[in-house]
Motif scaffolding. Structure first.
Motif, mmCIF file in Angstrom:
data_model
loop_
_atom_site.group_PDB
_atom_site.id
_atom_site.type_symbol
_atom_site.label_atom_id
_atom_site.label_comp_id
_atom_site.label_asym_id
_atom_site.label_seq_id
_atom_site.Cartn_x
_atom_site.Cartn_y
_atom_site.Cartn_z
ATOM 1 N N HIS A 72 52.115 32.646 65.229
ATOM 2 C CA HIS A 72 51.594 31.635 64.243
ATOM 3 C C HIS A 72 50.159 31.273 64.487
ATOM 4 O O HIS A 72 49.706 30.858 65.586
ATOM 5 N N LYS A 73 49.570 30.904 63.274
ATOM 6 C CA LYS A 73 47.919 30.627 63.545
ATOM 7 C C LYS A 73 47.773 29.208 64.480
ATOM 8 O O LYS A 73 46.652 29.081 65.064
ATOM 9 N N ASN A 74 48.645 28.545 64.466
ATOM 10 C CA ASN A 74 48.595 27.127 65.394
ATOM 11 C C ASN A 74 49.136 27.243 66.582
ATOM 12 O O ASN A 74 49.135 26.240 67.403
ATOM 13 N N ALA A 75 49.811 28.365 66.994
ATOM 14 C CA ALA A 75 50.616 28.747 68.270
ATOM 15 C C ALA A 75 49.541 28.583 69.574
ATOM 16 O O ALA A 75 49.906 27.878 70.569
ATOM 17 N N LEU A 76 48.457 29.247 69.478
ATOM 18 C CA LEU A 76 47.442 29.084 70.574
ATOM 19 C C LEU A 76 46.203 28.778 69.839
ATOM 20 O O LEU A 76 44.934 29.668 69.844
ATOM 21 N N PRO A 77 45.834 27.371 70.058
ATOM 22 C CA PRO A 77 44.418 26.861 69.604
ATOM 23 C C PRO A 77 43.389 27.592 70.206
ATOM 24 O O PRO A 77 43.156 27.809 71.563
ATOM 25 N N GLY A 78 42.370 28.223 69.566
ATOM 26 C CA GLY A 78 41.294 28.867 70.089
ATOM 27 C C GLY A 78 41.353 30.069 70.771
ATOM 28 O O GLY A 78 40.273 30.733 70.859
ATOM 29 N N PHE A 79 42.555 30.705 70.684
ATOM 30 C CA PHE A 79 42.584 32.264 71.303
ATOM 31 C C PHE A 79 42.339 32.996 70.659
ATOM 32 O O PHE A 79 41.508 33.989 70.999
ATOM 33 N N ARG A 80 42.429 32.984 69.209
ATOM 34 C CA ARG A 80 41.805 33.990 68.233
ATOM 35 C C ARG A 80 40.159 34.299 68.338
ATOM 36 O O ARG A 80 39.743 35.153 68.518
ATOM 37 N N PHE A 81 39.828 33.024 68.336
ATOM 38 C CA PHE A 81 38.373 32.826 68.257
ATOM 39 C C PHE A 81 37.668 33.430 69.842
ATOM 40 O O PHE A 81 36.834 34.176 69.783
ATOM 41 N N ALA A 82 38.388 32.953 70.639
ATOM 42 C CA ALA A 82 37.891 33.375 72.090
ATOM 43 C C ALA A 82 38.307 34.834 72.368
ATOM 44 O O ALA A 82 37.241 35.618 72.835
ATOM 45 N N TRP A 83 39.195 35.673 71.754
ATOM 46 C CA TRP A 83 39.524 36.885 71.991
ATOM 47 C C TRP A 83 38.505 37.661 71.345
ATOM 48 O O TRP A 83 37.779 38.499 71.504
ATOM 49 N N ASN A 84 38.105 37.301 70.075
ATOM 50 C CA ASN A 84 37.170 37.842 69.065
ATOM 51 C C ASN A 84 35.410 37.817 69.716
ATOM 52 O O ASN A 84 34.884 38.974 69.700
ATOM 53 N N LEU A 85 35.428 36.523 70.633
ATOM 54 C CA LEU A 85 34.344 36.473 70.904
ATOM 55 C C LEU A 85 34.057 37.312 72.415
ATOM 56 O O LEU A 85 32.959 37.944 72.591
ATOM 57 N N LEU A 86 35.068 37.425 73.184
ATOM 58 C CA LEU A 86 35.093 38.074 74.404
ATOM 59 C C LEU A 86 35.469 39.564 74.247
ATOM 60 O O LEU A 86 34.962 40.452 75.317
ATOM 61 N N VAL A 87 36.275 39.782 73.597
ATOM 62 C CA VAL A 87 36.890 41.213 73.484
ATOM 63 C C VAL A 87 36.425 41.882 72.117
ATOM 64 O O VAL A 87 35.882 43.155 72.219
ATOM 65 N N GLY A 88 37.031 41.380 71.064
ATOM 66 C CA GLY A 88 37.047 42.012 69.880
ATOM 67 C C GLY A 88 35.438 42.409 69.452
ATOM 68 O O GLY A 88 35.293 43.678 69.057
ATOM 69 N N ILE A 89 34.570 41.485 69.120
ATOM 70 C CA ILE A 89 33.270 41.827 69.001
ATOM 71 C C ILE A 89 32.608 42.906 69.922
ATOM 72 O O ILE A 89 31.869 43.786 69.599
ATOM 73 N N PRO A 90 32.419 42.587 71.070
ATOM 74 C CA PRO A 90 31.982 43.419 72.319
ATOM 75 C C PRO A 90 32.394 44.593 72.239
ATOM 76 O O PRO A 90 31.669 45.602 72.357
ATOM 77 N N MET A 91 33.785 45.028 71.971
ATOM 78 C CA MET A 91 34.207 46.303 71.885
ATOM 79 C C MET A 91 34.398 46.969 70.252
ATOM 80 O O MET A 91 34.905 48.101 70.078
ATOM 81 N N LEU A 92 33.663 45.950 69.244
ATOM 82 C CA LEU A 92 33.432 46.496 67.955
ATOM 83 C C LEU A 92 35.009 46.743 67.199
ATOM 84 O O LEU A 92 35.098 47.399 66.358
ATOM 85 N N ILE A 93 35.929 45.713 67.763
ATOM 86 C CA ILE A 93 37.179 46.138 67.261
ATOM 87 C C ILE A 93 37.655 44.414 66.795
ATOM 88 O O ILE A 93 38.526 43.929 67.422
ATOM 89 N N PRO A 94 36.770 43.761 66.086
ATOM 90 C CA PRO A 94 37.350 42.464 65.665
ATOM 91 C C PRO A 94 38.573 42.475 65.039
ATOM 92 O O PRO A 94 39.152 43.392 64.556
ATOM 93 N N SER A 95 39.260 41.289 65.031
ATOM 94 C CA SER A 95 40.524 41.298 64.642
ATOM 95 C C SER A 95 40.924 41.503 63.116
ATOM 96 O O SER A 95 42.023 41.960 62.723
ATOM 97 N N LEU A 96 39.718 41.372 62.307
ATOM 98 C CA LEU A 96 39.830 41.838 61.027
ATOM 99 C C LEU A 96 40.291 43.179 60.911
ATOM 100 O O LEU A 96 40.903 43.586 59.802
ATOM 101 N N MET A 97 40.117 44.081 61.669
ATOM 102 C CA MET A 97 40.583 45.461 61.726
ATOM 103 C C MET A 97 42.107 45.762 61.717
ATOM 104 O O MET A 97 42.646 46.610 61.231
#
Length: 332
Positions: A72-97
């Protein structure tokens, strides 16, 4: 079976921040630390060993993208943003994929059909299709670099190109017929910022070769390719891939999916973040990854070793690969 799965696991359904955050952060830290060692060392053996560790750790960190599509989008506040910033974007696989795509795979009327972005009847194809499917993962790093560094900026100037890229090159799908619909609402805003970040990072990576040469970027791409091959290998055994395109019952969807429970001790390496329980995940898609092991134990104890539930459990990776290969040979 589904009723038992829901009733027996109600108390396990909450995503626990104390597990998600340390797991993701430690995996990313080990991955990036090992990647830095692989780039900086001059010893070839150390570089290879560090690269393997980096690929495995970053592969685990990357697969939290699967959790982002279900929690759920409210289950882990900030987790989606942090994951994209630290993992998704640096690995060029943001969560939009993955977000907005993977959930179509779980739609009961889509699974296994031509409208499923994550299904191919691999067991019904020719034997050569399996190694080709596996080896195409090696092309993922240059494809992502080209997509975000070249096609994304060009898409700003040429809207038809942007629509084409979005439809065909913006999802982690394996169905070549899948065409993605335009993003809407809040998701569209999220796509804008994620694409902007990924594009800026991809351009930076290419630009770094002017100052640092090609060696660091090639090592990064080699590590990412290894992680991609691991994921492609996992994908090969996530399902039996035996459906010919017709709609399937919930039970048939479950039995076409795969659990690899203990004692298969290597499963957490090639199917991390709960993906060793892929069939169970199709029964309970919103169950957090850290609860799947306990959920499996409860269902096994309650339903027994001869139940339909147990028919989706297999002993390991190589047995599943062998079964898939034999099925393709029968179709040759």
């Amino acid at each position: 079976m589904l009723r038992s799965a829901v009733d027996l696991t109600r108390d396990l359904a909450e995503a626990r921040p104390g597990i998600y955050w340390p797991d993701m952060l430690v995996s990313a830290a080990i991955g990036y630390g090992s990647l830095a060692l692989a780039i900086l060392t001059q010893h070839i053996g150390v570089a290879i060993a560090a690269g393997v560790v980096a690929a495995i750790a970053l592969y685990r960190a990357l697969l939290f993208i699967h959790e982002l599509t279900h929690i759920h989008k409210n289950a882990l506040p900030g987790f989606r943003f942090a994951w994209n910033l630290l993992v998704g974007i640096p690995m060029l696989i943001p969560s939009l994929m993955y977000e907005g795509v993977h959930t179509l795979h779980h739609a009961r009327t889509r699974y296994g059909t031509a409208d499923d972005p994550e299904y191919l009847s691999l067991a019904l194809m020719k034997p050569w299709s399996l190694p080709v499917f596996l080896l195409t993962a090696v092309l993922l790093p240059p494809a992502l670099l080209f997509r975000f560094a070249i096609l994304t900026p060009l898409g700003v100037l040429f809207p038809p190109l942007r629509r084409f890229v979005w439809e065909r090159f913006s999802s982690l799908s394996i169905n070549p017929q899948f065409r993605r619909r335009p993003p809407e609402g809040a998701f569209r805003r999220m796509v804008f910022w994620q694409e902007l970040g990924a594009s800026a990072w991809a351009i930076t990576l290419l630009g770094s070769t002017y100052f640092l040469g090609w060696r660091p970027l090639l090592i990064i791409m080699a590590v990412q390719a290894f992680a991609a091959v691991l994921n492609q290998l996992r994908t090969l055994v996530a399902h039996l891939w035996e459906n010919e395109g017709e709609a399937m019952t919930v039970t048939a969807q479950y039995l076409d999916s795969v659990n690899v429970p203990p004692p298969a001790f290597l499963a957490p390496v090639w199917a991390p973040v709960g993906l060793r329980y892929h069939a169970l995940h199709h029964l309970l898609p919103s169950m957090p990854y850290h609860a799947l092991g306990e959920a499996h134990r409860r269902l096994h104890a309650h339903l027994g070793g001869q139940s339909t539930y147990e028919q989706a459990s297999y002993p390991g990776l190589f047995m599943l690969l062998g079964r898939l290969a034999r099925n393709t040979m029968r179709k040759d």
